[in-house]
Write a protein that holds these residues in place. Structure first.
Motif, short mmCIF file in Angstrom:
data_model
loop_
_atom_site.label_atom_id
_atom_site.label_comp_id
_atom_site.label_asym_id
_atom_site.label_seq_id
_atom_site.Cartn_x
_atom_site.Cartn_y
_atom_site.Cartn_z
N GLN A 15 0.76 -1.30 -0.08
CA GLN A 15 -0.12 -0.02 0.05
C GLN A 15 0.97 1.23 0.11
OE1 GLN A 15 -0.38 -2.71 1.78
NE2 GLN A 15 -2.38 -3.00 2.40
N ILE A 16 1.98 1.32 0.88
CA ILE A 16 2.75 2.32 0.78
C ILE A 16 3.43 2.67 -0.27
CG2 ILE A 16 4.76 3.32 2.13
CD1 ILE A 16 2.36 3.39 3.97
N ALA A 17 3.91 1.36 -1.20
CA ALA A 17 4.66 1.63 -2.52
C ALA A 17 3.80 2.01 -3.37
CB ALA A 17 5.09 0.34 -2.88
N ALA A 18 2.46 1.81 -3.43
CA ALA A 18 1.29 2.34 -4.43
C ALA A 18 1.15 3.77 -4.20
CB ALA A 18 0.14 1.44 -4.11
N CYS A 19 1.10 4.20 -2.86
CA CYS A 19 0.93 5.63 -2.62
C CYS A 19 1.94 6.58 -3.20
CB CYS A 19 0.72 5.76 -0.96
SG CYS A 19 -0.83 5.18 -0.57
N LEU A 20 3.08 5.84 -2.85
CA LEU A 20 4.56 6.64 -3.26
C LEU A 20 4.51 6.75 -4.71
CD1 LEU A 20 7.15 5.38 -1.04
CD2 LEU A 20 6.07 7.45 -0.93
N GLN A 21 4.05 5.77 -5.41
CA GLN A 21 4.04 5.69 -6.98
C GLN A 21 3.25 6.75 -7.60
OE1 GLN A 21 3.44 1.71 -8.13
NE2 GLN A 21 5.21 0.93 -7.75
N ARG A 22 1.96 6.75 -6.87
CA ARG A 22 0.94 7.81 -7.13
C ARG A 22 1.52 9.12 -6.88
NH1 ARG A 22 -2.91 4.04 -5.18
NH2 ARG A 22 -2.92 5.06 -3.10
N ALA A 23 2.09 9.23 -5.83
CA ALA A 23 2.55 10.75 -5.72
C ALA A 23 3.70 11.13 -6.66
CB ALA A 23 3.37 10.79 -4.30
N HIS A 24 4.76 10.12 -6.93
CA HIS A 24 5.76 10.58 -8.12
C HIS A 24 5.00 10.89 -9.34
CE1 HIS A 24 9.01 9.85 -5.34
NE2 HIS A 24 8.82 8.57 -5.21
N VAL A 26 1.92 12.16 -10.03
CA VAL A 26 1.47 13.53 -9.87
C VAL A 26 2.34 14.40 -9.99
CG1 VAL A 26 0.22 15.06 -8.23
CG2 VAL A 26 -0.58 12.72 -8.32
N GLN A 27 3.66 14.23 -9.30
CA GLN A 27 4.60 15.17 -9.45
C GLN A 27 5.32 15.28 -10.98
OE1 GLN A 27 7.42 14.12 -6.53
NE2 GLN A 27 6.05 14.98 -4.47
N SER A 28 5.52 14.06 -11.25
CA SER A 28 6.16 14.39 -12.98
C SER A 28 5.17 14.79 -13.69
CB SER A 28 6.69 12.68 -13.06
OG SER A 28 5.40 12.09 -13.18
N GLN A 29 4.01 14.43 -13.68
CA GLN A 29 2.96 15.13 -14.61
C GLN A 29 2.37 16.44 -14.39
OE1 GLN A 29 -0.08 12.15 -14.51
NE2 GLN A 29 1.09 10.66 -15.66
N ARG A 30 2.93 16.81 -13.22
CA ARG A 30 2.45 18.25 -12.80
C ARG A 30 1.05 18.51 -12.88
NH1 ARG A 30 6.86 21.97 -12.99
NH2 ARG A 30 5.43 23.69 -13.50
N THR A 31 0.33 17.51 -12.33
CA THR A 31 -1.22 17.70 -12.15
C THR A 31 -1.74 18.02 -10.76
OG1 THR A 31 -1.25 15.23 -11.66
CG2 THR A 31 -1.59 15.85 -14.04
N LEU A 32 -0.89 18.54 -9.99
CA LEU A 32 -1.05 18.91 -8.61
C LEU A 32 -0.64 20.34 -8.13
CD1 LEU A 32 -2.68 18.45 -5.87
CD2 LEU A 32 -0.92 17.21 -4.90
N LEU A 33 -1.30 21.20 -7.96
CA LEU A 33 -0.61 22.77 -7.70
C LEU A 33 -0.99 22.90 -6.20
CD1 LEU A 33 0.80 25.28 -8.18
CD2 LEU A 33 -1.37 26.17 -9.10
N MET A 34 -0.13 22.94 -5.19
CA MET A 34 -0.45 23.43 -4.01
C MET A 34 -0.07 24.61 -3.66
SD MET A 34 1.32 19.53 -2.13
CE MET A 34 0.56 20.06 -0.50
#
Length: 263
Positions: A15-24, A26-34
Motif C-alpha cells: 500500500q505504501i509503495a502504491a501511494c508513493l508511485q501515485r505521488a511521484h 502526480v509530481q512528474s505530470q505536474r497535475t497537482l498545484l499546492m
C-alpha cells in the motif's frame, strides 16, 4: 529510524509503495498545484483568485472546500501592528463574524461549477437542517455533514432533492444570505501594511460593490428545501474515511457534468 531512515511494516509495504508511485506520478505530470496559506486573509484571496481563473472550465471544475475556516476573526484593520505589551493590563478581544464567500462563489465567480462545502456540528438534531440551510442560502451542490465525535468514521452527503422525502426546514444560523462584503481587513489591509506578502492582490472596493449588486440581483430563495442524504461509514479495511468520501464526491461530479451537458 536511525540515520533518517523510515521503516515500514512488511504487511503494509504494497500500500505504501502504491501511494508513493501515485505521488511521484502526480509530481512528474505536474497535475497537482499546492497553494499554501497561513491566515484567513490569504485563504479568502486565494479562493477568489483560483475561482476566477477556473471560471472558463464551467461544470468540469469542482470546488471541494474542506478547509476548516474559523467562524470568527479580528479584522485586519484592528490587528496590532507591534507586540501587545502586558503592562497595558488585561487583554480584551472583540471578534467579528468571518464573511462567507460561498454565495459569491456559486453565484458570481463560478456559477457553472460544482461546489462542495462542509458542515460540522455537535448536535445530531441540527446537522441535516444546517446542511439544508447551506444548500438553500449559498446554493452549493453538496454538503458534507458530520458530527464532531463521529467525523472520522461516519459522514453524510446532503444534496437537494425534488422530493418526495420530507422537507428539511433550513435553520437561520445568524449569517446573512448574501455575505458579499469582504472584511475591511481584506480591502484595506494592504494599504495599511504594504509589507505583507499576500498570495494574490487585494481586490478593490469598487469590484466588491459590483459583485454584491450582482449577487443581490440574483437573490437567494428563502423557501424550504427537500434533501437527500447518503450515509458513508468507514470500512474496516480503510484507516481513514476520506478516500471513500472523495470517491463518492467524484462520482457525483461525473453525474453533475453529464447533467449540465444535457441541459
Amino acid at each position: 529510524g536511525r540515520g533518517g531512515r523510515v521503516a515500514v511494516r512488511e504487511e503494509v509495504q504494497p500500500q505504501i509503495a502504491a501511494c508513493l508511485q501515485r505521488a511521484h506520478r502526480v509530481q512528474s505530470q505536474r497535475t497537482l498545484l499546492m497553494v499554501e496559506f497561513q491566515n484567513l486573509f490569504e485563504y479568502l484571496q486565494s479562493l477568489k483568485c483560483i475561482a476566477v481563473h477556473l471560471h472558463h472550465l464551467g461544470p468540469r471544475a469542482l470546488f471541494y472546500l474542506a478547509a476548516a475556516v474559523s467562524d470568527f476573526y479580528i479584522p485586519w484593520s484592528e490587528l496590532a501592528e507591534h507586540k501587545i505589551q502586558s503592562s497595558t493590563g488585561p487583554l480584551q478581544l472583540a471578534l467579528q463574524k468571518v464573511p462567507k464567500l460561498l454565495g459569491m462563489l456559486t453565484s458570481v465567480w463560478v456559477p457553472d461549477s460544482m461546489v462542495v462545502s462542509f458542515k460540522l456540528e455537535t448536535d445530531p438534531g441540527m446537522l441535516v437542517r444546517k446542511a439544508a440551510a447551506a444548500l438553500r442560502t449559498y446554493r452549493v451542490h453538496t454538503v458534507v455533514a458530520n458530527l464532531l465525535h463521529t467525523r472520522k468514521d461516519q459522514v453524510l452527503l446532503v444534496t437537494q432533492s425534488k422530493g418526495p422525502s420530507p422537507p428539511a426546514q433550513a435553520v437561520d444560523d445568524g449569517k446573512p444570505d448574501t455575505e458579499s462584503e469582504v472584511t475591511d481587513g481584506v480591502t484595506a489591509g494592504q494599504e495599511q501594511r504594504s509589507s505583507v506578502d499576500f498570495t494574490t492582490q487585494v481586490w478593490k472596493q469598487q469590484e466588491l460593490e459590483e459583485q454584491s449588486a450582482a449577487l443581490k440581483q440574483k437573490g437567494c430563495s428563502q423557501a424550504e428545501v427537500w434533501v437527500d442524504t447518503e450515509e458513508i461509514n468507514r470500512a474496516n479495511y480503510e484507516p481513514y474515511i476520506e478516500r471513500q468520501l472523495v470517491s463518492q464526491v467524484v462520482a457525483k461530479h461525473t453525474q453533475f457534468i453529464a447533467h449540465r451537458q444535457h441541459q
